[in-house]
Design a protein around this motif. Sequence first.
Motif, short mmCIF file in Angstrom:
data_model
loop_
_atom_site.label_atom_id
_atom_site.label_comp_id
_atom_site.label_asym_id
_atom_site.label_seq_id
_atom_site.Cartn_x
_atom_site.Cartn_y
_atom_site.Cartn_z
N GLN A 15 -39.54 34.46 58.77
CA GLN A 15 -39.01 33.11 58.72
C GLN A 15 -40.13 32.10 58.99
N VAL A 16 -40.10 31.00 58.26
CA VAL A 16 -41.12 29.96 58.41
C VAL A 16 -40.87 29.21 59.71
N ILE A 17 -41.88 29.19 60.57
CA ILE A 17 -41.78 28.45 61.82
C ILE A 17 -42.26 27.02 61.58
N LYS A 18 -43.48 26.89 61.05
CA LYS A 18 -43.99 25.57 60.71
C LYS A 18 -45.16 25.71 59.75
N GLN A 19 -45.50 24.60 59.15
CA GLN A 19 -46.66 24.54 58.27
C GLN A 19 -47.70 23.63 58.92
N LYS A 20 -48.95 24.04 58.79
CA LYS A 20 -50.02 23.32 59.48
C LYS A 20 -51.21 23.15 58.54
N LYS A 21 -51.81 21.94 58.58
CA LYS A 21 -53.03 21.70 57.80
C LYS A 21 -54.24 22.10 58.64
N VAL A 22 -55.09 22.95 58.07
CA VAL A 22 -56.30 23.38 58.75
C VAL A 22 -57.51 23.09 57.85
N PRO A 23 -58.65 22.78 58.44
CA PRO A 23 -59.84 22.52 57.62
C PRO A 23 -60.33 23.81 56.95
N VAL A 24 -60.83 23.64 55.73
CA VAL A 24 -61.37 24.78 54.98
C VAL A 24 -62.74 25.16 55.53
N TRP A 25 -63.53 24.14 55.88
CA TRP A 25 -64.90 24.36 56.33
C TRP A 25 -64.98 24.23 57.84
N ASN A 26 -65.76 25.10 58.44
CA ASN A 26 -66.05 25.00 59.86
C ASN A 26 -67.02 23.82 60.05
N PRO A 27 -66.70 22.84 60.89
CA PRO A 27 -67.57 21.67 61.05
C PRO A 27 -68.99 22.01 61.54
N THR A 28 -69.11 23.03 62.36
CA THR A 28 -70.43 23.42 62.85
C THR A 28 -71.30 23.95 61.72
N VAL A 29 -70.73 24.79 60.89
CA VAL A 29 -71.47 25.35 59.75
C VAL A 29 -71.84 24.23 58.77
N ALA A 30 -70.92 23.32 58.53
CA ALA A 30 -71.20 22.21 57.63
C ALA A 30 -72.34 21.34 58.16
N ASN A 31 -72.34 21.04 59.46
CA ASN A 31 -73.41 20.24 60.05
C ASN A 31 -74.75 20.96 60.01
N LEU A 32 -74.75 22.25 60.27
CA LEU A 32 -76.01 23.01 60.20
C LEU A 32 -76.54 23.05 58.77
N THR A 33 -75.65 23.17 57.80
CA THR A 33 -76.07 23.16 56.41
C THR A 33 -76.69 21.82 56.04
N LEU A 34 -76.06 20.73 56.46
CA LEU A 34 -76.61 19.40 56.19
C LEU A 34 -77.96 19.23 56.86
N MET A 35 -78.12 19.73 58.08
CA MET A 35 -79.38 19.61 58.77
C MET A 35 -80.47 20.40 58.04
N ALA A 36 -80.15 21.57 57.56
CA ALA A 36 -81.12 22.39 56.82
C ALA A 36 -81.51 21.71 55.52
N LEU A 37 -80.52 21.16 54.80
CA LEU A 37 -80.83 20.46 53.55
C LEU A 37 -81.67 19.21 53.80
N GLY A 38 -81.34 18.49 54.86
CA GLY A 38 -82.08 17.27 55.16
C GLY A 38 -83.51 17.53 55.55
N SER A 39 -83.75 18.60 56.30
CA SER A 39 -85.12 18.89 56.73
C SER A 39 -85.96 19.47 55.61
N SER A 40 -85.36 20.13 54.64
CA SER A 40 -86.13 20.72 53.55
C SER A 40 -86.08 19.88 52.28
N ALA A 41 -85.46 18.70 52.34
CA ALA A 41 -85.35 17.87 51.14
C ALA A 41 -86.70 17.48 50.54
N PRO A 42 -87.71 17.12 51.34
CA PRO A 42 -89.00 16.78 50.73
C PRO A 42 -89.59 17.94 49.92
#
Length: 136
Positions: A100-127
Amino acid sequence: AGELEGEALVYNGETFTSGEQQDYERGRIVYVSKNLEVCNSWVLVPGTAILHNGILAVAYCLTLIYLFMGIGIVSDVFMSAIERITSQTTLVTLRDDHGQVIKQKKVPVWNPTVANLTLMALGSSAPEILLSVIET
């Protein structure tokens, strides 16, 4: 003014062994050099060597400002795209032991920590990424 002696140009007591002339509608530009060959490059704009240093400094500063503004605009577009991608959510349905359905919940697809680390890696290697793209 300089005097032409055979294949060499003498100006203020200095002898220039090679030269090249480009004719335009309103005049000509004569390139002279003490080297065996005159440097020709598509990067060098003809006639810039005869401009005053103050004019060249202003032109170079305006060019740098224009380029940094372009980099800023591209970075803003990139960051807004990354934020939109990482803010995606999905709807998860929670059920009890009987299915039986208890409730529906919205959850983020991406982990915020992984997303921030990816952005940091892209930003530092952009040059390096940009240099490798420009070189090829």
